[in-house]
Design a protein around this motif. Structure first.
Motif, PDB file in Angstrom:
ATOM      1  N   GLU A 137       0.903 -14.130  -7.784  1.00  0.00           N
ATOM      2  CA  GLU A 137       1.954 -13.905  -6.795  1.00  0.00           C
ATOM      3  C   GLU A 137       2.532 -14.434  -8.589  1.00  0.00           C
ATOM      4  OE1 GLU A 137       6.101 -15.446  -5.171  1.00  0.00           O
ATOM      5  OE2 GLU A 137       4.033 -17.152  -5.425  1.00  0.00           O
ATOM      6  N   LYS A 138       3.793 -13.833  -9.055  1.00  0.00           N
ATOM      7  CA  LYS A 138       4.092 -14.301 -10.266  1.00  0.00           C
ATOM      8  C   LYS A 138       4.307 -15.773  -9.908  1.00  0.00           C
ATOM      9  CE  LYS A 138       6.506  -9.613 -10.934  1.00  0.00           C
ATOM     10  NZ  LYS A 138       7.480  -8.608 -10.894  1.00  0.00           N
ATOM     11  N   ARG A 139       4.995 -16.169  -9.807  1.00  0.00           N
ATOM     12  CA  ARG A 139       5.006 -17.779  -9.919  1.00  0.00           C
ATOM     13  C   ARG A 139       3.793 -18.794  -9.381  1.00  0.00           C
ATOM     14  NH1 ARG A 139      10.004 -16.966  -5.930  1.00  0.00           N
ATOM     15  NH2 ARG A 139       8.574 -16.530  -5.016  1.00  0.00           N
ATOM     16  N   ALA A 189      -0.012  -7.676  -5.864  1.00  0.00           N
ATOM     17  CA  ALA A 189      -0.708  -6.581  -7.099  1.00  0.00           C
ATOM     18  C   ALA A 189      -0.082  -5.298  -7.460  1.00  0.00           C
ATOM     19  CB  ALA A 189      -2.046  -5.766  -5.829  1.00  0.00           C
ATOM     20  N   SER A 190      -0.163  -5.067  -8.254  1.00  0.00           N
ATOM     21  CA  SER A 190       0.894  -4.512  -9.258  1.00  0.00           C
ATOM     22  C   SER A 190       0.090  -2.908  -8.910  1.00  0.00           C
ATOM     23  CB  SER A 190       0.890  -3.796 -10.549  1.00  0.00           C
ATOM     24  OG  SER A 190      -0.515  -3.820 -10.352  1.00  0.00           O
ATOM     25  N   LEU A 215      -9.500  -5.921  -4.956  1.00  0.00           N
ATOM     26  CA  LEU A 215      -8.449  -6.533  -6.188  1.00  0.00           C
ATOM     27  C   LEU A 215      -9.244  -7.764  -7.256  1.00  0.00           C
ATOM     28  CD1 LEU A 215      -4.946  -6.040  -4.279  1.00  0.00           C
ATOM     29  CD2 LEU A 215      -6.167  -5.081  -6.745  1.00  0.00           C
ATOM     30  N   PRO A 216      -9.532  -7.405  -8.129  1.00  0.00           N
ATOM     31  CA  PRO A 216      -9.461  -9.074  -8.211  1.00  0.00           C
ATOM     32  C   PRO A 216      -8.701 -10.046  -8.201  1.00  0.00           C
ATOM     33  CG  PRO A 216      -9.923  -6.763 -10.743  1.00  0.00           C
ATOM     34  CD  PRO A 216      -9.054  -6.703  -9.097  1.00  0.00           C
ATOM     35  N   ILE A 227       0.981  -0.906  -0.060  1.00  0.00           N
ATOM     36  CA  ILE A 227       0.279   0.252  -0.017  1.00  0.00           C
ATOM     37  C   ILE A 227       1.015   1.274  -0.070  1.00  0.00           C
ATOM     38  CG2 ILE A 227      -1.533   0.981   1.744  1.00  0.00           C
ATOM     39  CD1 ILE A 227      -2.680  -1.263  -0.351  1.00  0.00           C
ATOM     40  N   LYS A 228       2.496   1.412   0.430  1.00  0.00           N
ATOM     41  CA  LYS A 228       2.777   2.068   0.996  1.00  0.00           C
ATOM     42  C   LYS A 228       3.851   2.916  -0.312  1.00  0.00           C
ATOM     43  CE  LYS A 228       2.568   2.659   5.923  1.00  0.00           C
ATOM     44  NZ  LYS A 228       2.460   4.460   6.337  1.00  0.00           N
ATOM     45  N   ARG A 229       3.655   1.799  -1.313  1.00  0.00           N
ATOM     46  CA  ARG A 229       4.564   1.638  -2.397  1.00  0.00           C
ATOM     47  C   ARG A 229       3.769   2.349  -3.607  1.00  0.00           C
ATOM     48  NH1 ARG A 229       6.246  -3.734  -2.499  1.00  0.00           N
ATOM     49  NH2 ARG A 229       4.893  -4.506  -3.352  1.00  0.00           N
TER      50      ARG A 229
END
Length: 185
Positions: A87-89, A98-99, A80-81, A18-20
């Protein structure tokens, strides 16, 4: 992007994500067994600044959302859908995966919820649309929840969520039309 409300998340990794993405304060529930102390902090946060519940799109996340909503019924919700939280993997699902773009969009959507008189959707509308009790009901609910950005629900919860987010009959009809058109492809 600065968020006025305090965001309720599940844990540290969610807070980091969230903070990112935005400038915001968070309260961490530290799992799905939301403590009475956490509920009291959330109630205070809601009184002072408002609260947005932003949990993972999975069973524990929905459980936390339900517990918080029971104690703070008029809090906002960000969703978020599931495909945006994997996760990427492919090993995990959660807000922390999430992005930045997806997190910002979910929070933006949560803040746009306005409380006003709208023509409400009925349970019969859901049955007529094949969203409750039917061969494709689950798949349709999943796609509808994504298009309306309200998350996936079972049939019973869909009705409550449509009302909670003040989804108009027009918004519902438009999203349903898109879902049905995609089915034909």
């Amino acid at each position: 992007m600065k968020i006025k409300e305090i965001i309720v998340v599940e844990g540290k990794d969610d807070t980091t994500a969230i903070k990112r993405a935005v400038e915001a304060d968070t309260i961490e529930t530290n799992g799905s067994a939301v403590s009475p102390a956490a509920i009291e902090r959330i109630k205070l946060a809601h009184e002072k600044r408002g609260v947005i519940v932003f949990t993972d799109p999975d069973y524990p996340g929905e459980r936390i959302r339900h517990i918080v909503s029971r104690h703070v019924p008029d809090c906002k919700h960000a969703f978020l859908p599931k495909h945006e939280a994997i996760e990427k993997r492919g090993r995990g699902v959660g807000v922390e995966h999430a992005s930045i773009k997806a997190i910002r969009q979910a929070l933006k959507d949560a803040q746009l919820v306005e409380i006003e008189a709208v023509e409400q959707i009925t349970k019969e509308d859901l049955v007529d649309a094949g969203l409750i009790g039917g061969a494709k009901a689950k798949e349709r609910r999943e796609k509808l929840g994504e298009k309306l950005r309200i998350g996936y629900t079972n049939g019973k919860q869909l009705y409550k969520r449509l009302l909670m987010f003040q989804i108009t009959k027009e918004q519902f009809a438009h999203a349903l039309k898109e879902v049905l058109q995609e089915e034909k492809k």
